[in-house]
Design a protein around this motif. Sequence first.
Motif, PDB file in Angstrom:
ATOM      1  N   VAL A  87       1.304  -1.491   0.362  1.00 40.95           N
ATOM      2  CA  VAL A  87       0.186  -0.290  -0.324  1.00 40.95           C
ATOM      3  C   VAL A  87       1.148   1.421  -0.031  1.00 40.95           C
ATOM      4  O   VAL A  87       1.460   1.406   1.563  1.00 40.95           O
ATOM      5  CB  VAL A  87      -1.091  -0.401   0.985  1.00 40.95           C
ATOM      6  CG1 VAL A  87      -1.919   1.391   1.115  1.00 40.95           C
ATOM      7  CG2 VAL A  87      -1.741  -1.432   1.335  1.00 40.95           C
ATOM      8  N   ALA A  88       0.933   1.810  -0.726  1.00 39.11           N
ATOM      9  CA  ALA A  88       1.415   3.410  -0.865  1.00 39.11           C
ATOM     10  C   ALA A  88       0.926   4.448  -1.265  1.00 39.11           C
ATOM     11  O   ALA A  88      -0.092   5.004  -2.111  1.00 39.11           O
ATOM     12  CB  ALA A  88       2.778   3.176  -2.768  1.00 39.11           C
ATOM     13  N   GLY A  89       0.992   5.142  -0.395  1.00 41.97           N
ATOM     14  CA  GLY A  89       1.131   6.874  -0.405  1.00 41.97           C
ATOM     15  C   GLY A  89       1.167   7.732  -0.825  1.00 41.97           C
ATOM     16  O   GLY A  89       2.949   7.770  -2.080  1.00 41.97           O
ATOM     17  N   ARG A  90       0.273   7.902  -2.741  1.00 47.12           N
ATOM     18  CA  ARG A  90       1.033   9.161  -3.594  1.00 47.12           C
ATOM     19  C   ARG A  90       1.325  10.330  -3.250  1.00 47.12           C
ATOM     20  O   ARG A  90       2.256  11.109  -3.430  1.00 47.12           O
ATOM     21  CB  ARG A  90      -0.409   9.488  -4.211  1.00 47.12           C
ATOM     22  CG  ARG A  90      -0.762   8.132  -5.305  1.00 47.12           C
ATOM     23  CD  ARG A  90      -1.830   8.461  -6.318  1.00 47.12           C
ATOM     24  NE  ARG A  90      -2.655   8.951  -5.952  1.00 47.12           N
ATOM     25  CZ  ARG A  90      -3.587   8.047  -5.815  1.00 47.12           C
ATOM     26  NH1 ARG A  90      -3.589   7.222  -5.820  1.00 47.12           N
ATOM     27  NH2 ARG A  90      -4.492   9.590  -5.199  1.00 47.12           N
ATOM     28  N   PHE A  91       1.277  10.996  -1.840  1.00 47.66           N
ATOM     29  CA  PHE A  91       1.861  12.307  -1.347  1.00 47.66           C
ATOM     30  C   PHE A  91       2.889  11.204  -1.294  1.00 47.66           C
ATOM     31  O   PHE A  91       3.455  11.120  -0.563  1.00 47.66           O
ATOM     32  CB  PHE A  91       0.814  12.996   0.107  1.00 47.66           C
ATOM     33  CG  PHE A  91       1.738  13.782   0.120  1.00 47.66           C
ATOM     34  CD1 PHE A  91      -0.100  15.128  -0.799  1.00 47.66           C
ATOM     35  CD2 PHE A  91       1.988  14.358   0.808  1.00 47.66           C
ATOM     36  CE1 PHE A  91       0.651  16.047  -0.050  1.00 47.66           C
ATOM     37  CE2 PHE A  91       2.190  15.707   1.627  1.00 47.66           C
ATOM     38  CZ  PHE A  91       0.984  16.610   0.830  1.00 47.66           C
ATOM     39  N   ARG A 113      10.453   5.113  -4.869  1.00 48.24           N
ATOM     40  CA  ARG A 113      11.610   4.775  -4.037  1.00 48.24           C
ATOM     41  C   ARG A 113      11.861   3.333  -3.713  1.00 48.24           C
ATOM     42  O   ARG A 113      12.335   2.511  -2.440  1.00 48.24           O
ATOM     43  CB  ARG A 113      12.965   5.506  -3.988  1.00 48.24           C
ATOM     44  CG  ARG A 113      12.948   6.425  -5.073  1.00 48.24           C
ATOM     45  CD  ARG A 113      14.040   7.573  -3.872  1.00 48.24           C
ATOM     46  NE  ARG A 113      14.757   9.091  -4.807  1.00 48.24           N
ATOM     47  CZ  ARG A 113      15.930   9.532  -4.629  1.00 48.24           C
ATOM     48  NH1 ARG A 113      16.866   9.260  -3.601  1.00 48.24           N
ATOM     49  NH2 ARG A 113      15.882  10.235  -5.909  1.00 48.24           N
ATOM     50  N   LEU A 114      10.409   3.752  -2.485  1.00 45.42           N
ATOM     51  CA  LEU A 114      10.584   3.161  -0.940  1.00 45.42           C
ATOM     52  C   LEU A 114       9.375   1.471  -1.306  1.00 45.42           C
ATOM     53  O   LEU A 114      10.255   0.666  -1.490  1.00 45.42           O
ATOM     54  CB  LEU A 114       8.732   3.081   0.040  1.00 45.42           C
ATOM     55  CG  LEU A 114      10.112   4.534   0.789  1.00 45.42           C
ATOM     56  CD1 LEU A 114       9.088   5.699   1.826  1.00 45.42           C
ATOM     57  CD2 LEU A 114      11.376   4.456   1.249  1.00 45.42           C
ATOM     58  N   VAL A 115       8.834   1.793  -2.730  1.00 50.07           N
ATOM     59  CA  VAL A 115       7.772   0.821  -2.981  1.00 50.07           C
ATOM     60  C   VAL A 115       9.058   0.206  -4.223  1.00 50.07           C
ATOM     61  O   VAL A 115       9.230  -1.377  -4.074  1.00 50.07           O
ATOM     62  CB  VAL A 115       7.200   1.597  -4.190  1.00 50.07           C
ATOM     63  CG1 VAL A 115       6.059  -0.220  -5.041  1.00 50.07           C
ATOM     64  CG2 VAL A 115       5.854   2.043  -3.734  1.00 50.07           C
ATOM     65  N   GLY A 116       9.864   0.610  -4.751  1.00 47.76           N
ATOM     66  CA  GLY A 116      10.997  -0.309  -5.852  1.00 47.76           C
ATOM     67  C   GLY A 116      11.955  -0.951  -5.017  1.00 47.76           C
ATOM     68  O   GLY A 116      12.496  -2.139  -5.444  1.00 47.76           O
ATOM     69  N   ILE A 121      -0.207  -3.848  -5.405  1.00 51.02           N
ATOM     70  CA  ILE A 121       0.391  -2.804  -5.846  1.00 51.02           C
ATOM     71  C   ILE A 121      -1.186  -2.054  -5.523  1.00 51.02           C
ATOM     72  O   ILE A 121      -1.385  -1.305  -7.227  1.00 51.02           O
ATOM     73  CB  ILE A 121       1.689  -1.685  -6.476  1.00 51.02           C
ATOM     74  CG1 ILE A 121       3.100  -2.518  -6.389  1.00 51.02           C
ATOM     75  CG2 ILE A 121       1.477  -0.092  -5.817  1.00 51.02           C
ATOM     76  CD1 ILE A 121       4.296  -1.949  -7.300  1.00 51.02           C
ATOM     77  N   VAL A 122      -1.341  -1.378  -4.405  1.00 47.70           N
ATOM     78  CA  VAL A 122      -2.770  -0.645  -4.263  1.00 47.70           C
ATOM     79  C   VAL A 122      -1.714   0.712  -4.394  1.00 47.70           C
ATOM     80  O   VAL A 122      -1.118   1.374  -3.220  1.00 47.70           O
ATOM     81  CB  VAL A 122      -3.225  -1.333  -2.656  1.00 47.70           C
ATOM     82  CG1 VAL A 122      -4.737   0.163  -3.086  1.00 47.70           C
ATOM     83  CG2 VAL A 122      -3.716  -2.342  -3.323  1.00 47.70           C
ATOM     84  N   ALA A 166      -6.789   0.752   3.815  1.00 48.74           N
ATOM     85  CA  ALA A 166      -6.385  -0.100   1.849  1.00 48.74           C
ATOM     86  C   ALA A 166      -5.820  -1.207   3.235  1.00 48.74           C
ATOM     87  O   ALA A 166      -6.318  -2.148   3.029  1.00 48.74           O
ATOM     88  CB  ALA A 166      -5.233   0.714   1.630  1.00 48.74           C
ATOM     89  N   ALA A 167      -4.932  -0.575   3.900  1.00 49.74           N
ATOM     90  CA  ALA A 167      -4.255  -2.457   4.364  1.00 49.74           C
ATOM     91  C   ALA A 167      -5.711  -2.745   5.605  1.00 49.74           C
ATOM     92  O   ALA A 167      -5.369  -4.961   5.227  1.00 49.74           O
ATOM     93  CB  ALA A 167      -2.991  -1.865   5.686  1.00 49.74           C
ATOM     94  N   LYS A 168      -6.741  -2.733   5.426  1.00 45.36           N
ATOM     95  CA  LYS A 168      -6.982  -3.542   6.765  1.00 45.36           C
ATOM     96  C   LYS A 168      -8.172  -4.347   5.645  1.00 45.36           C
ATOM     97  O   LYS A 168      -8.761  -5.167   6.088  1.00 45.36           O
ATOM     98  CB  LYS A 168      -8.185  -2.456   7.353  1.00 45.36           C
ATOM     99  CG  LYS A 168      -9.637  -2.956   8.056  1.00 45.36           C
ATOM    100  CD  LYS A 168     -10.452  -2.344   9.193  1.00 45.36           C
ATOM    101  CE  LYS A 168     -11.008  -2.520   9.966  1.00 45.36           C
ATOM    102  NZ  LYS A 168     -12.249  -1.551  10.789  1.00 45.36           N
TER     103      LYS A 168
END
Length: 156
Positions: A21-25, A32-35, A53-54, A65-67
Amino acid sequence: MLHVSTIEGQLDAKGLKFALVAGRFNDFITERLVGGAVDYLVRHGGDRADLTIVRVPGAFEIPLAAKKLAASGKYHGIICLGAVIRGSTPHFDFVASECAKGLAHVMLDANVPVGFGVLTVDNLEQAIERAGSKAGNKGVEAASAVLEMVRVLEQI
């Protein structure tokens, strides 16, 4: 001497499904964290086809989203990634705190490992350092923690 049983998680992602789960902000940092997380899981035997990836607006929305992902029963673990950078108002404190508390609740309520790879930093320089620069990549660390916990819980 008495025998002591030890349970440890092997870092083998083969056959496991993970949601990220990745925040777009602050996506310059989050990407970089997702990669880093994806690369880590693949290097440890995971299949890209087993990764979902959400994308959510920001860190505050990550716990919901994680819940939902944890409740679906489709994933062995959930890796949560984002970046909250302190500004001149107390907004940072509320977002960072609620994100952390929310993710802890998800993990404990659903019995699914949840990785906290949400940076909470004072400035952009600190975020860059923790997203693959001087201080490593916290996405990698979150993925590693989740993988290890999945394998530990399999044995308990």
